[in-house]
Design an enzyme around this catalytic site. Structure first.
Site, PDB file in Angstrom:
ATOM      1  N   HIS A 149      12.370  -9.258  -8.691  1.00  0.00           N
ATOM      2  CA  HIS A 149      11.828 -10.057  -7.585  1.00  0.00           C
ATOM      3  C   HIS A 149      12.806 -11.180  -7.297  1.00  0.00           C
ATOM      4  O   HIS A 149      13.415 -11.722  -8.226  1.00  0.00           O
ATOM      5  CB  HIS A 149      10.466 -10.683  -7.976  1.00  0.00           C
ATOM      6  CG  HIS A 149      10.084 -11.826  -7.067  1.00  0.00           C
ATOM      7  ND1 HIS A 149       9.445 -11.636  -5.863  1.00  0.00           N
ATOM      8  CD2 HIS A 149      10.296 -13.169  -7.168  1.00  0.00           C
ATOM      9  CE1 HIS A 149       9.277 -12.816  -5.272  1.00  0.00           C
ATOM     10  NE2 HIS A 149       9.780 -13.764  -6.044  1.00  0.00           N
ATOM     11  N   TYR A 201       1.462 -13.526  -6.419  1.00  0.00           N
ATOM     12  CA  TYR A 201       1.651 -12.654  -5.253  1.00  0.00           C
ATOM     13  C   TYR A 201       0.530 -12.810  -4.220  1.00  0.00           C
ATOM     14  O   TYR A 201       0.300 -11.906  -3.413  1.00  0.00           O
ATOM     15  CB  TYR A 201       1.762 -11.192  -5.693  1.00  0.00           C
ATOM     16  CG  TYR A 201       3.161 -10.782  -6.118  1.00  0.00           C
ATOM     17  CD1 TYR A 201       4.230 -10.798  -5.221  1.00  0.00           C
ATOM     18  CD2 TYR A 201       3.421 -10.343  -7.413  1.00  0.00           C
ATOM     19  CE1 TYR A 201       5.506 -10.412  -5.595  1.00  0.00           C
ATOM     20  CE2 TYR A 201       4.700  -9.946  -7.801  1.00  0.00           C
ATOM     21  CZ  TYR A 201       5.738  -9.974  -6.874  1.00  0.00           C
ATOM     22  OH  TYR A 201       6.999  -9.578  -7.238  1.00  0.00           O
ATOM     23  N   ASN A 220      10.410  -1.776  -8.892  1.00  0.00           N
ATOM     24  CA  ASN A 220      11.763  -1.950  -8.367  1.00  0.00           C
ATOM     25  C   ASN A 220      12.570  -3.029  -9.083  1.00  0.00           C
ATOM     26  O   ASN A 220      13.469  -3.644  -8.503  1.00  0.00           O
ATOM     27  CB  ASN A 220      11.728  -2.154  -6.842  1.00  0.00           C
ATOM     28  CG  ASN A 220      10.921  -3.372  -6.441  1.00  0.00           C
ATOM     29  OD1 ASN A 220      10.431  -4.104  -7.301  1.00  0.00           O
ATOM     30  ND2 ASN A 220      10.799  -3.605  -5.156  1.00  0.00           N
ATOM     31  N   ARG A 245      19.246 -11.979  -3.116  1.00  0.00           N
ATOM     32  CA  ARG A 245      18.620 -10.828  -2.451  1.00  0.00           C
ATOM     33  C   ARG A 245      19.651  -9.750  -2.135  1.00  0.00           C
ATOM     34  O   ARG A 245      19.335  -8.556  -2.145  1.00  0.00           O
ATOM     35  CB  ARG A 245      17.848 -11.284  -1.211  1.00  0.00           C
ATOM     36  CG  ARG A 245      16.575 -12.045  -1.625  1.00  0.00           C
ATOM     37  CD  ARG A 245      15.735 -12.468  -0.455  1.00  0.00           C
ATOM     38  NE  ARG A 245      15.049 -11.371   0.202  1.00  0.00           N
ATOM     39  CZ  ARG A 245      13.874 -10.862  -0.177  1.00  0.00           C
ATOM     40  NH1 ARG A 245      13.255 -11.328  -1.249  1.00  0.00           N
ATOM     41  NH2 ARG A 245      13.308  -9.889   0.493  1.00  0.00           N
ATOM     42  N   GLU A 283       7.906 -21.212  -5.914  1.00  0.00           N
ATOM     43  CA  GLU A 283       7.897 -20.225  -7.006  1.00  0.00           C
ATOM     44  C   GLU A 283       8.510 -20.792  -8.285  1.00  0.00           C
ATOM     45  O   GLU A 283       8.052 -20.482  -9.390  1.00  0.00           O
ATOM     46  CB  GLU A 283       8.639 -18.963  -6.552  1.00  0.00           C
ATOM     47  CG  GLU A 283       7.895 -18.242  -5.434  1.00  0.00           C
ATOM     48  CD  GLU A 283       8.585 -16.958  -4.969  1.00  0.00           C
ATOM     49  OE1 GLU A 283       9.690 -16.636  -5.462  1.00  0.00           O
ATOM     50  OE2 GLU A 283       8.005 -16.266  -4.117  1.00  0.00           O
TER      51      GLU A 283
HETATM   52  P1  RTP Z   1       9.959  -9.131  -4.152  1.00  0.00           P
HETATM   53  O1  RTP Z   1       9.002 -10.022  -3.378  1.00  0.00           O
HETATM   54  O2  RTP Z   1       9.340  -8.532  -5.388  1.00  0.00           O
HETATM   55  O3  RTP Z   1      11.265  -9.791  -4.391  1.00  0.00           O
HETATM   56  O4  RTP Z   1      10.327  -7.878  -3.232  1.00  0.00           O
HETATM   57  P2  RTP Z   1      10.610  -7.801  -1.701  1.00  0.00           P
HETATM   58  O5  RTP Z   1      10.637  -9.161  -1.076  1.00  0.00           O
HETATM   59  O6  RTP Z   1      11.788  -6.917  -1.531  1.00  0.00           O
HETATM   60  O7  RTP Z   1       9.326  -7.000  -1.188  1.00  0.00           O
HETATM   61  P3  RTP Z   1       7.907  -7.546  -0.656  1.00  0.00           P
HETATM   62  O8  RTP Z   1       7.664  -6.949   0.686  1.00  0.00           O
HETATM   63  O9  RTP Z   1       7.810  -9.034  -0.819  1.00  0.00           O
HETATM   64  O10 RTP Z   1       6.894  -6.835  -1.679  1.00  0.00           O
HETATM   65  C1  RTP Z   1       6.668  -7.384  -2.948  1.00  0.00           C
HETATM   66  C2  RTP Z   1       6.674  -6.271  -3.976  1.00  0.00           C
HETATM   67  O11 RTP Z   1       5.536  -5.439  -3.793  1.00  0.00           O
HETATM   68  C3  RTP Z   1       5.860  -4.119  -4.203  1.00  0.00           C
HETATM   69  N1  RTP Z   1       5.678  -3.197  -3.082  1.00  0.00           N
HETATM   70  N2  RTP Z   1       5.084  -2.039  -3.202  1.00  0.00           N
HETATM   71  N3  RTP Z   1       3.939   0.508  -2.682  1.00  0.00           N
HETATM   72  C4  RTP Z   1       4.536  -0.147  -1.687  1.00  0.00           C
HETATM   73  O12 RTP Z   1       4.643   0.276  -0.570  1.00  0.00           O
HETATM   74  C5  RTP Z   1       5.096  -1.467  -1.995  1.00  0.00           C
HETATM   75  N4  RTP Z   1       5.697  -2.267  -1.119  1.00  0.00           N
HETATM   76  C6  RTP Z   1       6.069  -3.366  -1.817  1.00  0.00           C
HETATM   77  C7  RTP Z   1       7.314  -4.116  -4.655  1.00  0.00           C
HETATM   78  O13 RTP Z   1       7.331  -4.310  -6.068  1.00  0.00           O
HETATM   79  C8  RTP Z   1       7.863  -5.314  -3.919  1.00  0.00           C
HETATM   80  O14 RTP Z   1       9.019  -5.788  -4.544  1.00  0.00           O
HETATM   81 MG    MG Z   2       9.077 -10.603  -1.375  1.00  0.00          MG
END
Ligand code: RTP
Ligand code: MG
Length: 140
Positions: free
Chosen positions: A117, A51, A114, A87, A128
Site C-alpha cells: 500500500h 481503509y 497486491n 507509487r 496515514e
Molecule cells: P493501496 O491503497 O493499497 O495503496 O492501493 P491502490 O491505491 O493502488 O488501490 P485502491 O483503489 O486504493 O484500493 C485499495 C486496495 O483494495 C484492494 N482492491 N481490491 N478486488 C478488487 O477489485 C480490489 N480493488 C482494490 C487492493 O488491495 C488495493 O490495493
Molecule cells: Mg489507495
C-alpha cells in the site's frame, strides 16, 4: 521538488512470503529513506478504520479480512516527491497491468493481494502516518 513523507505498508501476502527485505530494498534503491518501520498484526477493526474511505466499495470486507490475515510492515518513506515516487515503484493496483521493475509486477498475487500500500496524496500521507506513528518514532 519538495522533500515529502509517505506511508507504505508491506501487506500480508508479502510478509508471509518473507519479502519484506526485498521490497524495502526496492524503495531504498529508488532513493527513498525508511525513517520509521514496524511490524504489526492488525485486527479486522483496525484494518477497517484504516481503509474507511473504501467502506462503500464491494471489496471492502475482503480487503479488511486480508489486511488482518497476517502481519504487515508499516513504514514511513522520505524523499523528494516521495508520494509519487513510492507509487511509481509500487506499480498499478492490478499486477496484470503493472510495469516491469515494479513491486507489484514482481510480487503481487492478484488485484487484492497486491503486496504493498502507498498513500495517494501528501494530505492522505500525513493522516496515514499519524494513524500508525507518533512523532517520536519518525527518525529522519
Ligand atoms: P493501496 O491503497 O493499497 O495503496 O492501493 P491502490 O491505491 O493502488 O488501490 P485502491 O483503489 O486504493 O484500493 C485499495 C486496495 O483494495 C484492494 N482492491 N481490491 N478486488 C478488487 O477489485 C480490489 N480493488 C482494490 C487492493 O488491495 C488495493 O490495493
Ligand atoms: Mg489507495
Amino acid at each position: 521538488m519538495a522533500v515529502e513523507r509517505t506511508l507504505s505498508i508491506i501487506k500480508p501476502d508479502a510478509t508471509a512470503r518473507n519479502l519484506t527485505g526485498a521490497i524495502a530494498k526496492m524503495f531504498e534503491d529508488a532513493g527513498l529513506r525508511i525513517v520509521a518501520s514496524k511490524r504489526i498484526h492488525l485486527t479486522p477493526a483496525q484494518a477497517g478504520k484504516f481503509y474507511e474511505v473504501h467502506a462503500e466499495r464491494p471489496f471492502y470486507g475482503e480487503l479488511c479480512e486480508f489486511m488482518a490475515s497476517a502481519p504487515v510492515v508499516v513504514q514511513v518513506l522520505e524523499g523528494e516527491n516521495a508520494v509519487a515516487k513510492n507509487r511509481e515503484v509500487m506499480g498499478a493496483t492490478n499486477p496484470a497491468e503493472a510495469a516491469e521493475g515494479t513491486v507489484r509486477k514482481a510480487f503481487a498475487l492478484s488485484i487484492g493481494e497486491n503486496s504493498v500500500h502507498g498513500s495517494d496524496s501528501a494530505e492522505n500521507a500525513a493522516i496515514e502516518i499519524a494513524f500508525f506513528f507518533s512523532g517520536l518514532e519518525l527518525v529522519g
